[in-house]
Structure formats: structure tokens, C-alpha cells
Design a protein around this motif. Structure first.
Motif, PDB file in Angstrom:
ATOM      1  N   LEU A 157       0.800  -1.217   0.000  1.00 58.18           N
ATOM      2  CA  LEU A 157       0.000   0.000   0.000  1.00 58.18           C
ATOM      3  C   LEU A 157       0.838   1.274   0.000  1.00 58.18           C
ATOM      4  O   LEU A 157       0.640   2.164  -0.841  1.00 58.18           O
ATOM      5  N   ILE A 158       1.772   1.406   0.936  1.00 56.96           N
ATOM      6  CA  ILE A 158       2.542   2.648   1.044  1.00 56.96           C
ATOM      7  C   ILE A 158       3.394   2.882  -0.206  1.00 56.96           C
ATOM      8  O   ILE A 158       3.393   3.990  -0.762  1.00 56.96           O
ATOM      9  N   PRO A 159       4.136   1.870  -0.705  1.00 55.39           N
ATOM     10  CA  PRO A 159       4.862   2.079  -1.965  1.00 55.39           C
ATOM     11  C   PRO A 159       3.943   2.382  -3.144  1.00 55.39           C
ATOM     12  O   PRO A 159       4.316   3.147  -4.034  1.00 55.39           O
ATOM     13  N   ILE A 160       2.738   1.791  -3.173  1.00 61.25           N
ATOM     14  CA  ILE A 160       1.785   2.104  -4.249  1.00 61.25           C
ATOM     15  C   ILE A 160       1.380   3.566  -4.172  1.00 61.25           C
ATOM     16  O   ILE A 160       1.304   4.272  -5.192  1.00 61.25           O
ATOM     17  N   ILE A 161       1.111   4.050  -2.957  1.00 57.46           N
ATOM     18  CA  ILE A 161       0.767   5.471  -2.780  1.00 57.46           C
ATOM     19  C   ILE A 161       1.912   6.351  -3.266  1.00 57.46           C
ATOM     20  O   ILE A 161       1.700   7.350  -3.963  1.00 57.46           O
ATOM     21  N   ALA A 162       3.142   5.964  -2.911  1.00 56.28           N
ATOM     22  CA  ALA A 162       4.315   6.740  -3.331  1.00 56.28           C
ATOM     23  C   ALA A 162       4.429   6.764  -4.856  1.00 56.28           C
ATOM     24  O   ALA A 162       4.699   7.813  -5.459  1.00 56.28           O
ATOM     25  N   ASP A 163       4.214   5.624  -5.499  1.00 59.70           N
ATOM     26  CA  ASP A 163       4.300   5.554  -6.960  1.00 59.70           C
ATOM     27  C   ASP A 163       3.193   6.377  -7.625  1.00 59.70           C
ATOM     28  O   ASP A 163       3.440   7.072  -8.624  1.00 59.70           O
ATOM     29  N   LEU A 164       1.978   6.292  -7.072  1.00 62.93           N
ATOM     30  CA  LEU A 164       0.868   7.064  -7.645  1.00 62.93           C
ATOM     31  C   LEU A 164       1.122   8.567  -7.515  1.00 62.93           C
ATOM     32  O   LEU A 164       0.862   9.331  -8.461  1.00 62.93           O
ATOM     33  N   LEU A 165       1.615   8.999  -6.370  1.00 70.11           N
ATOM     34  CA  LEU A 165       1.940  10.416  -6.190  1.00 70.11           C
ATOM     35  C   LEU A 165       3.030  10.847  -7.166  1.00 70.11           C
ATOM     36  O   LEU A 165       2.967  11.950  -7.736  1.00 70.11           O
ATOM     37  N   SER A 166       4.017   9.980  -7.377  1.00 70.21           N
ATOM     38  CA  SER A 166       5.088  10.290  -8.325  1.00 70.21           C
ATOM     39  C   SER A 166       4.537  10.402  -9.742  1.00 70.21           C
ATOM     40  O   SER A 166       4.902  11.331 -10.488  1.00 70.21           O
ATOM     41  N   ILE A 167       3.651   9.489 -10.132  1.00 74.68           N
ATOM     42  CA  ILE A 167       3.038   9.538 -11.461  1.00 74.68           C
ATOM     43  C   ILE A 167       2.230  10.820 -11.640  1.00 74.68           C
ATOM     44  O   ILE A 167       2.308  11.495 -12.679  1.00 74.68           O
ATOM     45  N   ILE A 168       1.456  11.176 -10.622  1.00 74.96           N
ATOM     46  CA  ILE A 168       0.638  12.401 -10.688  1.00 74.96           C
ATOM     47  C   ILE A 168       1.529  13.631 -10.826  1.00 74.96           C
ATOM     48  O   ILE A 168       1.251  14.542 -11.629  1.00 74.96           O
ATOM     49  N   ALA A 169       2.614  13.682 -10.053  1.00 72.45           N
ATOM     50  CA  ALA A 169       3.516  14.842 -10.108  1.00 72.45           C
ATOM     51  C   ALA A 169       4.167  14.971 -11.488  1.00 72.45           C
ATOM     52  O   ALA A 169       4.250  16.079 -12.051  1.00 72.45           O
ATOM     53  N   ILE A 170       4.596  13.868 -12.066  1.00 73.60           N
ATOM     54  CA  ILE A 170       5.244  13.911 -13.381  1.00 73.60           C
ATOM     55  C   ILE A 170       4.238  14.293 -14.463  1.00 73.60           C
ATOM     56  O   ILE A 170       4.539  15.114 -15.346  1.00 73.60           O
ATOM     57  N   LEU A 171       3.025  13.697 -14.389  1.00 74.71           N
ATOM     58  CA  LEU A 171       1.994  14.056 -15.376  1.00 74.71           C
ATOM     59  C   LEU A 171       1.622  15.533 -15.282  1.00 74.71           C
ATOM     60  O   LEU A 171       1.436  16.211 -16.311  1.00 74.71           O
ATOM     61  N   ALA A 172       1.511  16.031 -14.055  1.00 76.30           N
ATOM     62  CA  ALA A 172       1.184  17.455 -13.869  1.00 76.30           C
ATOM     63  C   ALA A 172       2.266  18.341 -14.492  1.00 76.30           C
ATOM     64  O   ALA A 172       1.959  19.348 -15.165  1.00 76.30           O
ATOM     65  N   PHE A 173       3.521  17.961 -14.279  1.00 76.02           N
ATOM     66  CA  PHE A 173       4.625  18.733 -14.865  1.00 76.02           C
ATOM     67  C   PHE A 173       4.580  18.686 -16.390  1.00 76.02           C
ATOM     68  O   PHE A 173       4.753  19.718 -17.071  1.00 76.02           O
ATOM     69  N   MET A 174       4.325  17.503 -16.963  1.00 76.79           N
ATOM     70  CA  MET A 174       4.292  17.361 -18.420  1.00 76.79           C
ATOM     71  C   MET A 174       3.154  18.191 -19.034  1.00 76.79           C
ATOM     72  O   MET A 174       3.344  18.871 -20.050  1.00 76.79           O
ATOM     73  N   PHE A 175       1.980  18.141 -18.417  1.00 77.23           N
ATOM     74  CA  PHE A 175       0.867  18.949 -18.933  1.00 77.23           C
ATOM     75  C   PHE A 175       1.154  20.446 -18.783  1.00 77.23           C
ATOM     76  O   PHE A 175       0.749  21.254 -19.626  1.00 77.23           O
ATOM     77  N   TRP A 176       1.848  20.816 -17.720  1.00 77.04           N
ATOM     78  CA  TRP A 176       2.194  22.231 -17.509  1.00 77.04           C
ATOM     79  C   TRP A 176       3.167  22.731 -18.578  1.00 77.04           C
ATOM     80  O   TRP A 176       3.047  23.850 -19.079  1.00 77.04           O
ATOM     81  N   VAL A 177       4.116  21.852 -18.973  1.00 82.12           N
ATOM     82  CA  VAL A 177       5.104  22.247 -19.984  1.00 82.12           C
ATOM     83  C   VAL A 177       4.461  22.308 -21.361  1.00 82.12           C
ATOM     84  O   VAL A 177       4.610  23.303 -22.082  1.00 82.12           O
ATOM     85  N   ASP A 178       3.748  21.244 -21.751  1.00 82.47           N
ATOM     86  CA  ASP A 178       3.122  21.226 -23.086  1.00 82.47           C
ATOM     87  C   ASP A 178       2.072  20.126 -23.107  1.00 82.47           C
ATOM     88  O   ASP A 178       2.399  18.948 -23.201  1.00 82.47           O
ATOM     89  N   TRP A 179       0.822  20.513 -23.033  1.00 82.19           N
ATOM     90  CA  TRP A 179      -0.237  19.520 -22.932  1.00 82.19           C
ATOM     91  C   TRP A 179      -0.399  18.716 -24.218  1.00 82.19           C
ATOM     92  O   TRP A 179      -0.762  17.544 -24.191  1.00 82.19           O
ATOM     93  N   ARG A 180      -0.121  19.352 -25.390  1.00 85.46           N
ATOM     94  CA  ARG A 180      -0.254  18.628 -26.649  1.00 85.46           C
ATOM     95  C   ARG A 180       0.814  17.542 -26.771  1.00 85.46           C
ATOM     96  O   ARG A 180       0.521  16.404 -27.147  1.00 85.46           O
ATOM     97  N   LEU A 181       2.058  17.879 -26.438  1.00 81.55           N
ATOM     98  CA  LEU A 181       3.136  16.896 -26.477  1.00 81.55           C
ATOM     99  C   LEU A 181       2.899  15.769 -25.465  1.00 81.55           C
ATOM    100  O   LEU A 181       3.222  14.615 -25.717  1.00 81.55           O
ATOM    101  N   THR A 182       2.293  16.121 -24.339  1.00 77.71           N
ATOM    102  CA  THR A 182       1.966  15.120 -23.321  1.00 77.71           C
ATOM    103  C   THR A 182       0.944  14.119 -23.852  1.00 77.71           C
ATOM    104  O   THR A 182       1.102  12.905 -23.705  1.00 77.71           O
ATOM    105  N   LEU A 183      -0.112  14.627 -24.480  1.00 73.08           N
ATOM    106  CA  LEU A 183      -1.146  13.738 -25.016  1.00 73.08           C
ATOM    107  C   LEU A 183      -0.600  12.834 -26.114  1.00 73.08           C
ATOM    108  O   LEU A 183      -0.939  11.646 -26.192  1.00 73.08           O
ATOM    109  N   ILE A 184       0.269  13.393 -26.969  1.00 69.32           N
ATOM    110  CA  ILE A 184       0.879  12.590 -28.028  1.00 69.32           C
ATOM    111  C   ILE A 184       1.756  11.498 -27.426  1.00 69.32           C
ATOM    112  O   ILE A 184       1.699  10.325 -27.820  1.00 69.32           O
TER     113      ILE A 184
END
Length: 604
Positions: A157-184
Motif C-alpha cells: 500500500l505505502i509504496p503504491i501510494i508513493a508511486d501514484l503520487l510520483s506519477i501524478i507529479a510527473i503528469l502534472a509537470f508534463m501537462f504544464w510544460v506542453d499539454w499537446r506533447l503530453t497527449l501525443i
């Protein structure tokens, strides 16, 4: 437990909450691990962003600088940014190390507490549970299944939470930089989600099969190693070996199916990552022709940071499905462990009466008892044993003799009637006080691996070596023990296999004598020994029963002539009560038993 039933309970959050209650004493460490998970998620996109800033902002400035001084300043800034990245990397490594250590420590701490609680529960279960549950299965619950619960914390559970938070943080950064490139870049991502789902389901079913196979293996091996003498005596080695191979084959097949799922899933993740990277390069290449100068340069920085982000994104995605399966298996294991903890087949009522020593008056008042409901093995049993009196119980095999002493020790529940000691119902006694005042010498003496001294004292530090020696001398066992290699420190091996049956029986007499019980129970103590050992045992019995209330279950009727009262049982009912001479005059059940036994021996 069926696989289907196991899967239904996997997502029972009440079960998960119950597991985490065991982490309550360590909640500070639990909260620290959650804080570390958040910090690791925040740190994840910082390094790709710094690289992007370096390439987009400072490299072009260095190339366009006209003076040497300006170029040196820009180089210093780039070096400082690089040093910051190295520092962040070291901090992330330290955080990740402490996070992994903390979650693993938390899991082991919970496992330690849970294993103690389960073992304590097993010690308090009614003997009926051990009659119906294979010992290997309980071993699996106490060892293997509890160890799997550790994975809920260390890999679940705790490592899964850590991984999910990491995924969310990276996705948020990618959409912030360029949402079109992120979707592609994430266009093939739905295929990965579908693959993850099927992988999770396949591995989950395989792991449940593995758990069931492990329990079957443990139960089979434990049972057959314990009964190896029977297996070999009846030349059953090949048949039992074939059974073992069948169970072991099921264990292998379950593991192979899980391995196959892993072999398909992980290359598929790499393919999805490669496709995402290719789509990113394709999109960047088609747009690079339309851009000039600073915009073209910034696209390069985006591509590099996105490439790093994709790797950071897919790193947890590679293992998150596996971790979810680990969590599921931990939940399955916890359900099995909690079934042991929730088992209510134990001595539920324990009184507070705790005399230092009982006098030894025993009264069975219309007692009826059944191991299985309504199938009574004792029916309306009533008799009284006065303090210091010796009562003998005789009867055919299965007449209920051993059941009577099991009730006296409160090893089973009484369905009807009352049983009292010194006119106090046994339910009102504290269990340890009751059992401390009752000494039991069984027909089949079980000795633990360890020294003679340990087996006599049962590792009770309150009993000294001098007391043991004095008790051994009292029943003429001291000289025999001293002849063993090491004397009282001689290792008797598991189950006492290095000693004869008579020797093991005499050691159990020393054990009973040391605890100085007010009530002594002898369960067919001379039924399976030779004549010489029987003489020694009979002498020991005479010394043991002196001044104690004694209940002697006898197979050889010649050993109970001195009993003040003989109870004759047949099919769970008392047929006759009296002394030897009275019962012989009546020429009833006892007389027939006596005649049958002595006719077989050629004595009339």
C-alpha cells in the motif's frame, strides 16, 4: 478457501483497516513514510525541469554571448544548476533509501506483533481444532501467511501510494510544460492500462493457487515426516511420493503461470514506452520545421525533459501492477490469519478462583460430552473421587476413558452436567491454576528436542537442577539418566526417539512429580512397555499417587487391583463402580473384561 471467495474479499477495506490497526503503535513511522512519499513525488519532476531550463535558457545565452566574461558567468550558472541536480539526486537517493527501510521495518514490526498474537491464540485453542485442522496448515498461517502481510507495508500500500503520487507529479509537470506533447506521448497509455489489468488478474489467480499449494505442501510434508515410521512399515513410500509430486506439480504450475504473465507484461511496458518516445520524436520533428530560433531551441529542451519524464513515469508503472498483486496477496493472507484470530473455539469462560493448592475432591455430576454435536462419547457420567483416593477407569477402546481426563483439564467443553473440584465448578477456576494442580502422564509421551533437563522442567526457570535430581532419585531414575552421554544435558532428539518408550514414560513421571500436583492422571502408562519397564513404572506410580487424588486409566487390569474404586465404561456409559473384589463377585462387565484379558495371557 476457494479462489473465488478469496478474490471477493480482497477489496474489503475493513480488512485493510484491521491490518493497519497493528501499525498503530508505530504510527509516527507510518506518517514519516507518507511524508517521504510526498517529498519523493515532488522531487521527481525537478531534475527534468532543471535540464529543460538549462538547455532552453542558458545554453543559447552562452552561445550568443559576445564577451568572454559573460560566457564564463553562464558556464558557472550551468555548473551550479548541474551541482543542484547532483545534490537533488543524492537527497532523493537518501529519501528513497530511508523510505524503503522505514516501510520494511514497519512491516516486520507488524509481523512480529501479529505472529505473537496468532501463536498465543493457537496456544489457547480447544484441542478439537487440532483434531480437525492439519498442523501444517496452522504452521502456514503462523509463518508464511503472516510474512506475506509484511509485504502490505514494504511492497504494497505505502509504496503504491508513493508511486501514484510520483506519477501524478510527473503528469502534472508534463501537462504544464506542453499539454499537446503530453497527449501525443501518452497516446499508447490506454493499451498499458488494459495490459496492466489483465496482468494483475492473471498473477492474482496464480498467486492464490500458489498460496493454497504452499499450505497443502506444508500440511502433507509435516504429516508424513511425523508418520514416517508408518509410511515405511507399510511400504507406502512410492504412493506417498506420487502424492507429493502431484501437490508439488500444482505449486510449480501456479508459479509458471505467474512467470508467464511477467514475461509478457514487462516487454509490453518497454514496447509502450518505445512507442510513446517515438510518437514524441515524430511530433517534435513535424513541428521543428515550422519553428525558428528560440522556439526551435526550446523544443529540444522539451523533448529531453519529456524523454526523462517518460522514463520516470514508466518506472513505477512497470512495478505498480506487481505491487498491487503483492497487496492483494497480503490481503488474502491477512484474511486467513484473521480467521485464526477470530476462531472462537477456545476456552471462553475463565474464572477468577485461584487457590494455592486444591485438596483434590472430584465430582462428575451427570456429565455428557460430544466432540461433534449430538454424537455423545460420554453419556450421563456421575462419580466422586475423594481427596487422596485412587480411582481406576477401565473399558474397551473408544469407551470414553481419555475423554474424561480431557474434560477434567478443560481441554474441551462440557455440553451437559457439571464438573467440580473441591466443590467449585471448574469453570470458576483460573485455567493456569487448574492445570497446575493436575498432573498428567499420558500413554504416548511427547518429548521436545532438547536436553533431558529441559524436557523435565519444560524450561521452567523456577525449577532448579537440584530439584530435578531429587525427583529422579525418588523414582529411581537418577542412575539411568547419569548413564546417558552428558547426563541431564543429554539431547533426547525430537519426539524422544533416542529413548525407549519406558524411559520416556519415566521422564514424564519426574516431570509430574516436580510440579507436585494435587490430582494425578495416569493414562494407560504401562500399556505399551515391556515387563521390566512395567515393574519400574509401577514402582514410580506407587510413589507418585501417595497422598494424591489419582485417576488411573488402565489397559492391564493387573495394575489397578489396589484402586479404591474402579469405574467400568462401555460406549460412554458407566456400567459398574466398585473395588476389584466387589466387581469380580458381581460377574458383570469388569469380570468379563478380566476373564478375557487373562485368558489371552494363558492365566486363569
Amino acid at each position: 478457501m476457494s479462489e473465488k471467495g478469496s478474490q471477493k474479499r480482497i477489496f474489503d477495506f475493513s480488512l485493510l483497516r484491521r491490518v493497519f490497526r497493528f501499525a498503530a503503535p508505530y504510527k509516527k513511522k507510518f506518517y514519516v513514510s507518507l511524508v517521504l512519499a510526498i517529498l519523493l513525488a515532488i522531487l521527481s519532476p525537478i531534475r527534468p525541469w532543471l535540464i529543460q531550463v538549462t538547455i532552453n535558457d542558458w545554453v543559447p545565452k552562452g552561445a550568443a554571448a559576445t564577451s568572454l566574461l559573460t560566457k564564463v558567468d553562464i558556464v558557472d550558472i550551468v555548473i551550479w544548476i548541474t551541482l543542484i541536480q547532483v545534490g537533488l539526486l543524492l537527497v532523493e537517493v537518501l529519501f528513497r533509501f530511508y523510505f524503503s527501510f522505514l516501510t520494511a521495518w514497519l512491516g516486520q514490526a507488524v509481523v512480529k506483533d501479529l505472529r505473537v498474537k496468532v501463536y498465543k491464540k493457537v496456544l489457547g485453542l480447544n484441542l478439537a481444532q487440532f483434531d480437525t485442522t492439519p498442523i501444517g496448515t496452522l504452521t502456514t498461517r503462523t509463518i508464511n501467511d503472516i510474512e506475506a502481510i509484511n509485504d502490505i507495508f514494504s511492497e504494497g500500500l505505502i509504496p503504491i501510494i508513493a508511486d501514484l503520487l510520483s506519477i501524478i507529479a510527473i503528469l502534472a509537470f508534463m501537462f504544464w510544460v506542453d499539454w499537446r506533447l503530453t497527449l501525443i506521448s501518452l497516446a499508447p497509455f490506454p493499451f498499458l492500462i488494459i495490459a496492466t489489468y489483465y496482468f494483475k488478474e492473471s498473477v492474482n489467480k496464480s498467486f492464490i493457487r500458489v498460496r493454497n499449494a504452499v499450505a497443502s505442501l506444508n500440511a502433507f510434508v509435516q504429516e508424513h515426516i511425523t508418520g514416517m515410521s508408518i509410511v515405511q512399515a507399510f511400504a507406502s513410500e512410492e504412493r506417498q511420493f506420487n502424492k507429493f509430486k502431484k501437490i508439488n506439480r500444482e505449486h510449480r504450475n501456479a508459479n509458471v503461470k505467474a512467470i508467464f504473465a511477467y514475461s509478457v507484461f514487462f516487454p509490453l511496458v518497454e514496447i509502450v514506452l518505445a512507442v510513446g518516445t517515438g510518437l514524441m520524436v515524430w511530433w517534435a520533428a513535424t513541428h521543428a520545421l515550422k519553428l525558428e530560433g528560440q522556439e526551435a531551441q526550446s523544443l529540444i529542451g522539451k523533448m529531453i525533459s519529456f524523454y526523462l519524464c517518460l522514463n520516470l513515469l514508466f518506472r513505477p508503472l512497470r512495478v505498480i501492477a506487481d505491487k498491487f498483486n503483492v497487496l492483494q496477496m497480503g490481503m488474502v493472507a491477512s484474511e486467513r490469519v484473521f480467521k485464526v484470530l477470530d476462531n472462537d473455539d477456545y476456552i471462553k469462560t475463565e474464572g477468577t478462583y485461584a487457590p494455592e493448592q486444591v485438596k483434590g475432591k472430584i465430582v462428575f455430576d451427570h456429565v455428557s460430552f460430544a466432540y461433534v454435536e449430538e454424537r455423545y462419547v460420554l453419556k450421563d457420567i456421575s462419580f466422586t473421587a475423594q481427596p487422596g483416593e485412587t480411582i481406576a477407569i477401565v473399558g474397551h477402546t473408544g469407551s470414553g476413558k481419555t475423554s474424561i481426563i480431557s474434560l477434567l483439564n478443560r481441554l474441551y467443553h462440557i455440553q451437559k452436567g457439571t464438573l467440580s473440584i473441591d466443590d467449585v465448578k471448574i469453570e470458576e477456576y483460573k485455567l493456569d491454576v487448574l492445570r497446575r494442580n493436575i498432573g498428567v502422564v499420558l500413554q504416548d509421551v511427547f518429548l521436545f528436542s532438547g536436553s533431558v533437563l529441559d524436557n523435565i522442567t519444560l524450561r521452567n526457570a523456577a525449577i532448579s537442577r537440584e530439584q530435578v535430581i531429587a525427583a529422579a532419585k525418588m523414582i529411581d531414575m537418577h542412575d539411568f539418566i547419569m548413564q546417558l552421554p552428558g547426563g541431564y544435558d543429554y539431547n533426547v532428539m525430537e519426539r524422544g526417539s533416542s529413548l525407549s518408550l519406558g524411559q520416556r514414560q519415566l521422564l514424564s513421571f519426574i516431570r509430574a512429580l516436580l510440579y507436585n500436583p494435587s490430582i494425578l492422571i495416569l493414562d494407560e502408562a504401562t500399556s505399551s512397555v515391556d515387563t521390566e519397564s512395567e515393574i519400574l513404572i509401577q514402582k514410580a506410580i506407587d510413589k507418585l499417587i501417595a497422598g494424591r487424588t489419582s485417576i488411573v486409566i488402565a489397559h492391564r487390569l493387573s495394575t489397578i487391583r489396589k484402586a479404591s474404586k474402579i469405574i467400568v465404561l462401555d460406549k460412554g456409559e458407566i456400567k459398574e463402580i466398585g473395588n476389584h473384589d466387589e466387581l469380580m463377585k458381581n460377574q458383570g462387565f469388569y469380570y468379563k473384561l478380566h476373564q478375557m484379558q487373562f485368558e489371552k495371557q494363558g492365566v486363569m
